[in-house]
Design a protein around this motif. Structure first.
Motif, mmCIF file in Angstrom:
data_model
loop_
_atom_site.group_PDB
_atom_site.id
_atom_site.type_symbol
_atom_site.label_atom_id
_atom_site.label_comp_id
_atom_site.label_asym_id
_atom_site.label_seq_id
_atom_site.Cartn_x
_atom_site.Cartn_y
_atom_site.Cartn_z
ATOM 1 N N LEU A 4 0.829 -1.201 0.000
ATOM 2 C CA LEU A 4 0.000 0.000 0.000
ATOM 3 C C LEU A 4 0.866 1.255 0.000
ATOM 4 O O LEU A 4 1.897 1.295 0.693
ATOM 5 C CB LEU A 4 -0.904 0.020 1.232
ATOM 6 N N VAL A 5 0.430 2.275 -0.724
ATOM 7 C CA VAL A 5 1.123 3.556 -0.759
ATOM 8 C C VAL A 5 0.104 4.676 -0.598
ATOM 9 O O VAL A 5 -0.844 4.777 -1.391
ATOM 10 C CB VAL A 5 1.894 3.750 -2.080
ATOM 11 N N GLU A 6 0.317 5.493 0.436
ATOM 12 C CA GLU A 6 -0.588 6.615 0.689
ATOM 13 C C GLU A 6 -0.034 7.897 0.059
ATOM 14 O O GLU A 6 1.181 8.055 -0.114
ATOM 15 C CB GLU A 6 -0.750 6.869 2.200
ATOM 16 N N SER A 7 -0.932 8.813 -0.221
ATOM 17 C CA SER A 7 -0.561 10.137 -0.704
ATOM 18 C C SER A 7 -1.685 11.104 -0.391
ATOM 19 O O SER A 7 -2.782 10.696 0.006
ATOM 20 C CB SER A 7 -0.281 10.113 -2.208
ATOM 21 N N GLY A 8 -1.392 12.400 -0.569
ATOM 22 C CA GLY A 8 -2.421 13.409 -0.418
ATOM 23 C C GLY A 8 -2.344 14.233 0.852
ATOM 24 O O GLY A 8 -3.124 15.164 1.035
ATOM 25 N N GLY A 9 -1.422 13.877 1.736
ATOM 26 C CA GLY A 9 -1.273 14.655 2.956
ATOM 27 C C GLY A 9 -0.668 16.025 2.685
ATOM 28 O O GLY A 9 -0.241 16.334 1.574
ATOM 29 N N GLY A 112 0.653 0.677 4.757
ATOM 30 C CA GLY A 112 1.420 1.657 4.015
ATOM 31 C C GLY A 112 2.380 2.379 4.936
ATOM 32 O O GLY A 112 2.402 2.136 6.154
ATOM 33 N N GLN A 113 3.174 3.288 4.372
ATOM 34 C CA GLN A 113 4.157 4.028 5.145
ATOM 35 C C GLN A 113 3.556 5.264 5.813
ATOM 36 O O GLN A 113 4.149 5.805 6.757
ATOM 37 C CB GLN A 113 5.309 4.457 4.235
ATOM 38 N N GLY A 114 2.423 5.708 5.343
ATOM 39 C CA GLY A 114 1.769 6.850 5.961
ATOM 40 C C GLY A 114 1.999 8.152 5.211
ATOM 41 O O GLY A 114 2.956 8.294 4.455
ATOM 42 N N THR A 115 1.090 9.075 5.447
ATOM 43 C CA THR A 115 1.209 10.416 4.885
ATOM 44 C C THR A 115 0.860 11.424 5.983
ATOM 45 O O THR A 115 -0.095 11.223 6.734
ATOM 46 C CB THR A 115 0.295 10.582 3.652
ATOM 47 N N GLN A 116 1.659 12.470 6.081
ATOM 48 C CA GLN A 116 1.501 13.442 7.164
ATOM 49 C C GLN A 116 0.396 14.433 6.842
ATOM 50 O O GLN A 116 0.378 15.030 5.756
ATOM 51 C CB GLN A 116 2.815 14.194 7.401
ATOM 52 N N VAL A 117 -0.473 14.620 7.801
ATOM 53 C CA VAL A 117 -1.503 15.653 7.717
ATOM 54 C C VAL A 117 -1.280 16.621 8.863
ATOM 55 O O VAL A 117 -1.239 16.207 10.024
ATOM 56 C CB VAL A 117 -2.918 15.049 7.799
ATOM 57 N N THR A 118 -1.120 17.893 8.542
ATOM 58 C CA THR A 118 -0.914 18.919 9.551
ATOM 59 C C THR A 118 -1.969 19.998 9.378
ATOM 60 O O THR A 118 -2.114 20.562 8.287
ATOM 61 C CB THR A 118 0.487 19.541 9.444
ATOM 62 N N VAL A 119 -2.711 20.229 10.444
ATOM 63 C CA VAL A 119 -3.759 21.251 10.418
ATOM 64 C C VAL A 119 -3.322 22.388 11.334
ATOM 65 O O VAL A 119 -3.241 22.222 12.552
ATOM 66 C CB VAL A 119 -5.107 20.679 10.870
ATOM 67 N N SER A 120 -3.038 23.512 10.725
ATOM 68 C CA SER A 120 -2.505 24.635 11.499
ATOM 69 C C SER A 120 -2.737 25.932 10.747
ATOM 70 O O SER A 120 -2.717 25.960 9.512
ATOM 71 C CB SER A 120 -1.008 24.440 11.749
#
Length: 121
Positions: A4-9, A112-120
């Motif tokens: 699995l591969v994530e994207s979009g963060g 998957g390896q994950g994708t970072q989401v930062t809300v700021s």
């Protein structure tokens, strides 16, 4: 085992939206239940949303009404539409394929390896 591969963060302001994608390799993607998890620094990994092979969905209470999980088996993809994001949604978001039997063969879980989401602001 499915890969699995994530994207979009990314970085988004409070109240904003992001759409995460989780793309799989392998030929039996449609048989897997796929989960989105998240893990914030210093916190345990928590289940955010789930979609079964049949398309049924489940959500954690803290995202109900804001996040939507969907899948497109023709593209071997699962999506997480995230609206009304808040700083507490900041985390690494990971997708997971749950282990499953398909035509008598067991296929183990995959992350998957994950994708970072930062809300700021």
């Amino acid at each position: 085992q499915v890969q699995l591969v994530e994207s979009g963060g990314g970085l988004v302001q409070p109240g904003g939206s992001l759409r995460l994608s989780c793309v799989a390799s392998g030929t039996i993607f449609s048989a897997f239940t796929i989960d989105w998890y998240r893990q914030a620094p210093g916190k345990q990994r928590e289940l955010v949303a789930q979609i079964t092979s049949g398309g049924s969905t489940n959500y954690a209470d803290f995202v109900k009404g804001r996040f939507t999980i969907s899948r497109d088996n023709t593209k071997k993809s699962v999506y997480l539409q995230m609206n009304s994001l808040q700083p507490e949604d900041t985390a690494v978001y990971l997708c997971k394929a749950e282990g499953t039997y398909y035509r008598g063969i067991y296929y183990g879980p995959g992350w998957g390896q994950g994708t970072q989401v930062t809300v700021s602001s």
